[in-house]
Design a protein around this motif. Structure first.
Motif, PDB file in Angstrom:
ATOM      1  N   UNK A  48       0.841  -1.232   0.213  1.00 14.87           N
ATOM      2  CA  UNK A  48       0.056   0.068   0.045  1.00 14.87           C
ATOM      3  C   UNK A  48       0.948   1.283  -0.085  1.00 14.87           C
ATOM      4  N   UNK A  49       0.335   2.438   0.131  1.00  8.16           N
ATOM      5  CA  UNK A  49       1.220   3.698  -0.287  1.00  8.16           C
ATOM      6  C   UNK A  49       0.861   4.778   0.918  1.00  8.16           C
ATOM      7  N   UNK A  50       1.796   5.327   1.333  1.00  4.02           N
ATOM      8  CA  UNK A  50       1.626   6.224   2.547  1.00  4.02           C
ATOM      9  C   UNK A  50       1.431   7.592   1.686  1.00  4.02           C
ATOM     10  N   UNK A  51       0.946   8.602   2.602  1.00  2.00           N
ATOM     11  CA  UNK A  51       0.491   9.950   2.364  1.00  2.00           C
ATOM     12  C   UNK A  51       1.812  10.573   1.387  1.00  2.00           C
ATOM     13  N   UNK A  52       2.988  10.379   1.858  1.00  2.00           N
ATOM     14  CA  UNK A  52       4.006  11.017   0.951  1.00  2.00           C
ATOM     15  C   UNK A  52       4.681   9.929   0.075  1.00  2.00           C
ATOM     16  N   UNK A  53       3.707   8.836  -0.632  1.00  3.28           N
ATOM     17  CA  UNK A  53       4.217   8.419  -1.682  1.00  3.28           C
ATOM     18  C   UNK A  53       5.240   6.984  -1.272  1.00  3.28           C
ATOM     19  N   UNK A  54       5.479   6.614  -0.018  1.00  2.00           N
ATOM     20  CA  UNK A  54       6.294   5.359   0.030  1.00  2.00           C
ATOM     21  C   UNK A  54       5.494   4.339  -0.115  1.00  2.00           C
ATOM     22  N   UNK A  55       6.037   3.228  -0.607  1.00  2.00           N
ATOM     23  CA  UNK A  55       5.365   1.769  -0.688  1.00  2.00           C
ATOM     24  C   UNK A  55       5.682   1.099   0.659  1.00  2.00           C
ATOM     25  N   UNK A  56       4.725   0.683   1.503  1.00  2.76           N
ATOM     26  CA  UNK A  56       4.884  -0.148   2.512  1.00  2.76           C
ATOM     27  C   UNK A  56       4.132  -1.190   2.628  1.00  2.76           C
ATOM     28  N   UNK A  57       4.237  -2.403   3.515  1.00  3.41           N
ATOM     29  CA  UNK A  57       3.793  -3.617   3.476  1.00  3.41           C
ATOM     30  C   UNK A  57       2.699  -3.770   4.432  1.00  3.41           C
ATOM     31  N   UNK A  58       1.295  -3.919   3.913  1.00  8.42           N
ATOM     32  CA  UNK A  58       0.252  -4.257   4.719  1.00  8.42           C
ATOM     33  C   UNK A  58      -0.918  -4.538   3.647  1.00  8.42           C
ATOM     34  N   UNK A  59      -1.525  -5.571   4.414  1.00  6.98           N
ATOM     35  CA  UNK A  59      -2.587  -6.271   3.674  1.00  6.98           C
ATOM     36  C   UNK A  59      -3.879  -5.177   3.313  1.00  6.98           C
ATOM     37  N   UNK A  60      -4.161  -4.438   4.302  1.00 11.95           N
ATOM     38  CA  UNK A  60      -5.356  -3.631   4.273  1.00 11.95           C
ATOM     39  C   UNK A  60      -4.694  -1.969   3.977  1.00 11.95           C
ATOM     40  N   UNK A  61      -5.781  -1.276   3.494  1.00  7.40           N
ATOM     41  CA  UNK A  61      -5.452   0.073   3.375  1.00  7.40           C
ATOM     42  C   UNK A  61      -5.875   0.827   4.977  1.00  7.40           C
ATOM     43  N   UNK A  62      -6.574   0.119   5.710  1.00  6.55           N
ATOM     44  CA  UNK A  62      -6.934   0.444   6.973  1.00  6.55           C
ATOM     45  C   UNK A  62      -5.782  -0.168   7.926  1.00  6.55           C
ATOM     46  N   UNK A  63      -5.660   0.673   9.190  1.00  4.17           N
ATOM     47  CA  UNK A  63      -4.339   0.292  10.124  1.00  4.17           C
ATOM     48  C   UNK A  63      -5.050  -0.508  11.375  1.00  4.17           C
ATOM     49  N   UNK A  64      -6.084  -0.559  11.785  1.00  9.44           N
ATOM     50  CA  UNK A  64      -6.518  -0.942  13.257  1.00  9.44           C
ATOM     51  C   UNK A  64      -6.081  -2.461  13.470  1.00  9.44           C
ATOM     52  N   UNK A  65      -6.400  -3.120  12.059  1.00 10.40           N
ATOM     53  CA  UNK A  65      -6.330  -4.582  12.328  1.00 10.40           C
ATOM     54  C   UNK A  65      -4.931  -5.159  12.549  1.00 10.40           C
ATOM     55  N   UNK A  66      -4.247  -4.569  12.091  1.00  9.11           N
ATOM     56  CA  UNK A  66      -2.653  -5.333  11.936  1.00  9.11           C
ATOM     57  C   UNK A  66      -1.542  -4.295  12.720  1.00  9.11           C
ATOM     58  N   UNK A  67      -1.925  -3.225  13.417  1.00 10.83           N
ATOM     59  CA  UNK A  67      -1.177  -2.399  14.016  1.00 10.83           C
ATOM     60  C   UNK A  67      -1.739  -1.808  15.564  1.00 10.83           C
ATOM     61  N   UNK A  68      -0.989  -1.383  16.295  1.00 13.53           N
ATOM     62  CA  UNK A  68      -1.263  -0.711  17.413  1.00 13.53           C
ATOM     63  C   UNK A  68      -1.727   0.595  17.559  1.00 13.53           C
TER      64      UNK A  68
END
Length: 313
Positions: A48-68
């Motif tokens: 997926x992509x961050x606000x400033x255009x970096x590709x990062x590894x997450x399965x979902x575009x939302x964050x609550x499921x896999x992060x704190x």
């Protein structure tokens, strides 16, 4: 089609789904390390992509499921509703902000021992990790998925040029490489622009008690190298082979199946070993597994069971 060593494999391959995600929080370096250590042929990062255009590894575009992220009061006001889901979204955060989050185990029933130990990993860090693994004698490849490209493009975060540059870097390093996406038009658009092996992901649609294709395979068969399909598409409502593997092979397409989980065996199947051997018996070219070691053991056992005279050392 692509000139990529991945297409020369004599399958079936085992793909560490989100790394060794049955054993560690998904899409962390420790999860990818488990996949490598267990002998997976490929490590699978979702991007997926961050606000400033970096590709990062997450399965979902939302964050609550896999992060704190819920434990970060400084981000409380970033929570919003999108497509009917209230959450924090990756494209509302810079990479620096994302790096303050810690990965957690999303699936109930799996241990939380390793929660909070690692932050979100970037695509650059994954590539560096795989280059180091190769230098240390590991032969595993990368099997990358771009999540929701149409959404990121709509937000002004088109990942295409960045992906193409990274693909060249991976292939130049001699790392076997697949690129996959559920958006058929998006994946087809990479034809002729990269030597990545292109995989069209297909979920199918449930009709009359069985899963069926929404779009004929032939529509994109000349634009991709294979399909990555929901395992439910392999059988009809009577649990008989649907013929999709043979149909794909006639079109020159590889067939990879998702997803096998030790702790989520389908109804009517007695064990994950039985499920895996059934899948291999259908002639598939690869399988995504949360527990790569289990899939490798089943594959090796299946090969012994089906080998002809002189085929096993």
């Amino acid at each position: 089609m692509a000139d990529n060593m991945a297409l020369k494999e004599d399958g079936p391959i085992v793909i560490a789904h989100r790394g060794g995600s049955g054993y560690r929080p998904e899409h962390t370096l420790m999860s990818y390390k488990v996949g490598l250590a267990q002998g997976a042929d490929y490590i699978e990062p979702d991007l997926v992509m961050s606000k400033d255009g970096h590709l990062v590894a997450r399965h979902d575009v939302y964050l609550s499921h896999t992060t704190d992220i819920a434990d970060h009061p400084e981000f409380a006001d970033r929570k919003r509703t999108l497509e009917g889901h209230e959450d924090w979204y990756v494209f509302d955060f810079t990479l620096a902000e994302l790096k303050t989050l810690k990965a957690i185990q999303p699936r109930p029933g799996r241990g939380q021992t390793f929660d909070g130990l690692e932050s979100i990993v970037t695509f650059d860090e994954i590539i560096a990790f795989m280059k180091e693994a190769k230098a240390n004698g590991e032969d595993a490849g990368l099997y990358v998925e771009m999540k929701r490209p149409e959404l990121f493009i709509e937000l002004g975060l088109d990942p295409t040029d960045e992906l193409l540059a990274k693909f060249d870097e991976i292939i130049s390093a001699g790392i076997p490489f697949y690129f996959q996406c559920f958006n058929a038009d998006y994946i087809a658009g990479f034809q002729g622009k990269t030597d990545a092996a292109l995989i069209w992901l297909i979920e199918g649609v449930e009709k009359g008690g069985q899963f069926e294709l929404e779009v004929p395979l032939a529509m994109y068969a000349d634009k991709v190298d294979g399909i990555g399909i929901n395992k439910a598409l392999l059988v009809d409502k009577n649990m008989q082979p649907s013929g999709i593997v043979a149909d794909a092979h006639k079109l020159g397409l590889k067939v990879h199946i998702w997803t096998v989980r030790n702790d989520e065996v389908p109804h009517g199947i007695r064990s994950v070993d039985e499920e895996l051997k059934f899948l291999f018996a259908q002639g598939i070219d690869g399988v995504f597994a949360d527990f790569p070691d289990t899939a490798i053991l089943a594959r090796n056992s299946f090969r012994l069971m089906t080998a002809g005279p002189g085929e096993v050392d």
